[in-house]
Design a protein around this motif. Structure first.
Motif, mmCIF file in Angstrom:
data_model
loop_
_atom_site.group_PDB
_atom_site.id
_atom_site.type_symbol
_atom_site.label_atom_id
_atom_site.label_comp_id
_atom_site.label_asym_id
_atom_site.label_seq_id
_atom_site.Cartn_x
_atom_site.Cartn_y
_atom_site.Cartn_z
ATOM 1 N N ASP A 31 0.829 -1.199 0.000
ATOM 2 C CA ASP A 31 0.000 0.000 0.000
ATOM 3 C C ASP A 31 0.864 1.249 0.000
ATOM 4 N N LYS A 33 0.229 5.253 1.186
ATOM 5 C CA LYS A 33 -0.694 6.203 1.822
ATOM 6 C C LYS A 33 -0.077 7.588 1.723
ATOM 7 N N TYR A 35 -1.667 10.683 3.189
ATOM 8 C CA TYR A 35 -2.412 11.686 3.948
ATOM 9 C C TYR A 35 -1.525 12.559 4.830
#
Length: 85
Positions: A31, A33, A35
């Motif tokens: 994954d 990410k 943010y």
């Protein structure tokens, strides 16, 4: 230029989200990410995160792995990622 815009500019020029590493150490990437910086998460749950500091004009590199030796290797990989741009 603010620190936030410096980080956004660096993140864009390094293409961190679009060109993630295929693996973290021996484990395939599971994954990405984005943010709070860019965090690469491997299938074995180890991870490497690169993010701009909120208080200084620097890039911070964080890592977590099953062993301290592997965490250090991930940190070194993070430094290499930023040098290849």
């Amino acid at each position: 230029m603010t620190r936030t815009s410096l980080w956004k500019s660096a993140r864009s020029s390094w293409n961190l989200e679009a060109n993630p590493p295929a693996k973290l150490l021996r484990s395939p990437l599971a994954d990405v990410k984005s943010y709070d910086g860019v965090k690469y998460v491997a299938a074995d749950s180890s991870w490497l995160m690169l993010r701009g500091s909120g208080t200084e004009p620097i890039l911070r590199i964080y890592a977590e792995a099953r062993s301290e030796a592997d965490a250090k290797k991930l940190l070194q990989a993070g430094v290499r990622l930023t040098r290849h741009v």
